[in-house]
Design an enzyme around this catalytic site. Sequence first.
Site, mmCIF file in Angstrom:
data_model
loop_
_atom_site.group_PDB
_atom_site.id
_atom_site.type_symbol
_atom_site.label_atom_id
_atom_site.label_comp_id
_atom_site.label_asym_id
_atom_site.label_seq_id
_atom_site.Cartn_x
_atom_site.Cartn_y
_atom_site.Cartn_z
ATOM 1 N N ASN A 9 0.865 -1.173 0.000
ATOM 2 C CA ASN A 9 0.000 0.000 0.000
ATOM 3 C C ASN A 9 0.907 1.230 0.000
ATOM 4 O O ASN A 9 1.467 1.586 1.032
ATOM 5 C CB ASN A 9 -0.881 -0.032 1.263
ATOM 6 C CG ASN A 9 -1.698 1.231 1.438
ATOM 7 O OD1 ASN A 9 -1.792 2.054 0.525
ATOM 8 N ND2 ASN A 9 -2.295 1.392 2.613
ATOM 9 N N TRP A 10 1.045 1.831 -1.164
ATOM 10 C CA TRP A 10 1.998 2.951 -1.286
ATOM 11 C C TRP A 10 1.456 4.226 -0.651
ATOM 12 O O TRP A 10 2.186 5.197 -0.523
ATOM 13 C CB TRP A 10 2.334 3.218 -2.755
ATOM 14 C CG TRP A 10 3.087 2.113 -3.437
ATOM 15 C CD1 TRP A 10 3.384 0.866 -2.930
ATOM 16 C CD2 TRP A 10 3.675 2.153 -4.746
ATOM 17 N NE1 TRP A 10 4.094 0.138 -3.839
ATOM 18 C CE2 TRP A 10 4.296 0.903 -4.974
ATOM 19 C CE3 TRP A 10 3.721 3.120 -5.749
ATOM 20 C CZ2 TRP A 10 4.960 0.601 -6.159
ATOM 21 C CZ3 TRP A 10 4.380 2.817 -6.941
ATOM 22 C CH2 TRP A 10 4.992 1.574 -7.131
ATOM 23 N N LYS A 11 0.178 4.245 -0.344
ATOM 24 C CA LYS A 11 -0.464 5.449 0.211
ATOM 25 C C LYS A 11 -0.223 6.644 -0.728
ATOM 26 O O LYS A 11 -0.131 6.459 -1.938
ATOM 27 C CB LYS A 11 0.023 5.705 1.637
ATOM 28 C CG LYS A 11 -0.134 4.444 2.512
ATOM 29 C CD LYS A 11 0.010 4.681 3.967
ATOM 30 C CE LYS A 11 -0.172 3.356 4.706
ATOM 31 N NZ LYS A 11 -0.148 3.490 6.153
ATOM 32 N N HIS A 103 -9.593 1.574 4.881
ATOM 33 C CA HIS A 103 -8.325 1.716 5.604
ATOM 34 C C HIS A 103 -8.545 2.689 6.775
ATOM 35 O O HIS A 103 -9.300 3.652 6.649
ATOM 36 C CB HIS A 103 -7.242 2.247 4.653
ATOM 37 C CG HIS A 103 -5.880 2.184 5.261
ATOM 38 N ND1 HIS A 103 -5.439 3.101 6.189
ATOM 39 C CD2 HIS A 103 -4.871 1.284 5.114
ATOM 40 C CE1 HIS A 103 -4.206 2.770 6.573
ATOM 41 N NE2 HIS A 103 -3.847 1.672 5.932
ATOM 42 N N GLU A 105 -6.853 5.007 7.871
ATOM 43 C CA GLU A 105 -6.555 6.411 7.558
ATOM 44 C C GLU A 105 -7.747 7.072 6.870
ATOM 45 O O GLU A 105 -7.985 8.267 7.030
ATOM 46 C CB GLU A 105 -5.277 6.503 6.704
ATOM 47 C CG GLU A 105 -4.050 6.244 7.559
ATOM 48 C CD GLU A 105 -2.851 5.692 6.813
ATOM 49 O OE1 GLU A 105 -2.839 5.712 5.567
ATOM 50 O OE2 GLU A 105 -1.922 5.212 7.496
ATOM 51 N N GLU A 175 -5.619 -4.684 10.721
ATOM 52 C CA GLU A 175 -4.566 -3.694 10.924
ATOM 53 C C GLU A 175 -4.841 -2.917 12.208
ATOM 54 O O GLU A 175 -5.645 -1.972 12.203
ATOM 55 C CB GLU A 175 -4.540 -2.695 9.761
ATOM 56 C CG GLU A 175 -4.238 -3.307 8.421
ATOM 57 C CD GLU A 175 -3.624 -2.283 7.473
ATOM 58 O OE1 GLU A 175 -2.498 -2.504 7.038
ATOM 59 O OE2 GLU A 175 -4.264 -1.242 7.204
ATOM 60 N N GLY A 181 2.379 2.367 10.761
ATOM 61 C CA GLY A 181 3.371 3.429 10.593
ATOM 62 C C GLY A 181 4.129 3.788 11.858
ATOM 63 O O GLY A 181 4.821 4.801 11.908
ATOM 64 N N SER A 221 3.166 -2.071 10.480
ATOM 65 C CA SER A 221 4.617 -2.172 10.718
ATOM 66 C C SER A 221 5.197 -3.533 10.358
ATOM 67 O O SER A 221 6.068 -4.046 11.056
ATOM 68 C CB SER A 221 4.951 -1.787 12.162
ATOM 69 O OG SER A 221 4.616 -0.434 12.389
ATOM 70 N N GLY A 242 2.741 -1.078 4.359
ATOM 71 C CA GLY A 242 2.772 0.342 4.000
ATOM 72 C C GLY A 242 4.198 0.789 3.755
ATOM 73 O O GLY A 242 4.755 0.618 2.669
ATOM 74 N N GLY A 243 4.817 1.359 4.781
ATOM 75 C CA GLY A 243 6.151 1.964 4.662
ATOM 76 C C GLY A 243 7.169 1.069 3.963
ATOM 77 O O GLY A 243 7.909 1.527 3.088
HETATM 78 P P1 PGA Z 1 2.706 0.355 7.700
HETATM 79 O O1 PGA Z 1 1.261 0.606 7.060
HETATM 80 O O2 PGA Z 1 3.234 -0.932 7.121
HETATM 81 O O3 PGA Z 1 3.512 1.551 7.291
HETATM 82 O O4 PGA Z 1 2.522 0.262 9.176
HETATM 83 C C1 PGA Z 1 0.372 -0.459 6.841
HETATM 84 C C2 PGA Z 1 -0.911 0.064 6.253
HETATM 85 O O5 PGA Z 1 -1.342 1.159 6.612
HETATM 86 O O6 PGA Z 1 -1.536 -0.591 5.400
#
Ligand code: PGA
Length: 259
Positions: A9-11, A103, A105, A175, A181, A221, A242-243
Amino acid sequence: MRQKLIAGNWKMNGLSDEGLRLAEGIVDRRLRAMEYGNESGRSCELLICPPFTLLSQIRPILGGTGIALGAQDCHPETSGAHTGDISAGMLGDVGCECVIVGHSERRQNHGESDALVRAKANAALQAGLAPIVCIGETDSQREQGQTQDVLRSQMEGSLPEMKGRDATSLVIAYEPVWAIGTGKSAAVQDIIDAHEGIRSYLAERFGSDLAQRVRVLYGGSVKPENAVDLLSLDNVDGALVGGASLKVEDFWAIATSCP
Ligand code: PGA
């Protein structure tokens, strides 16, 4: 047998240059693994979910690699006066096979309700895309011992209608909000408990056959250092990353951690 899925997930990251380089880097690793008959990195399915702006440029790069393309959100309607929104059909049209919905976010920053997430997930299925429905508790909910209740209520409200659908067209991502993050991944036992709870809810709602075939990913994470431990868990069918999906080496290291 559920095949593990590693989804990046590149966001809101990546202008053309770096986004294309990242996609090319992952493709290069995958092709080399295929060429040398190297099983590592081939035992799992790979999916990348770049921002909307890069989807049509990245699609041709993925051709012939088996790496799927996904998006990070969609609108519940098929078309109409929804300035700035993108429908699931439009995502299918540019070659997406999956879309992340709900998600945390988006639930937090855009006030998305379970009902809206469910409508998006239904729209994705209608358009022939697999929705990846995200659920997860906050830190304070976890501290108050509410994790299982929160997950059940989010699933009750936001999972799509599955009547007549194949189980493989639904993916759930557990999640924990506090793990996203932050560098702090959930403890292995907490992940086992959460995934067991999710699977038993699915069995109650959809029957055990479908429940056994839906993939439940862990996200929050995930990094090369913890991927082997997380991905070796029976009930963890992959990861939403994500990251660490923004670096070719890290994403590939996670992909090759699948048993
Ligand atoms: P993260 O994000 O790996 O940076 O914790 C995961 C996500 O939000 O899907």
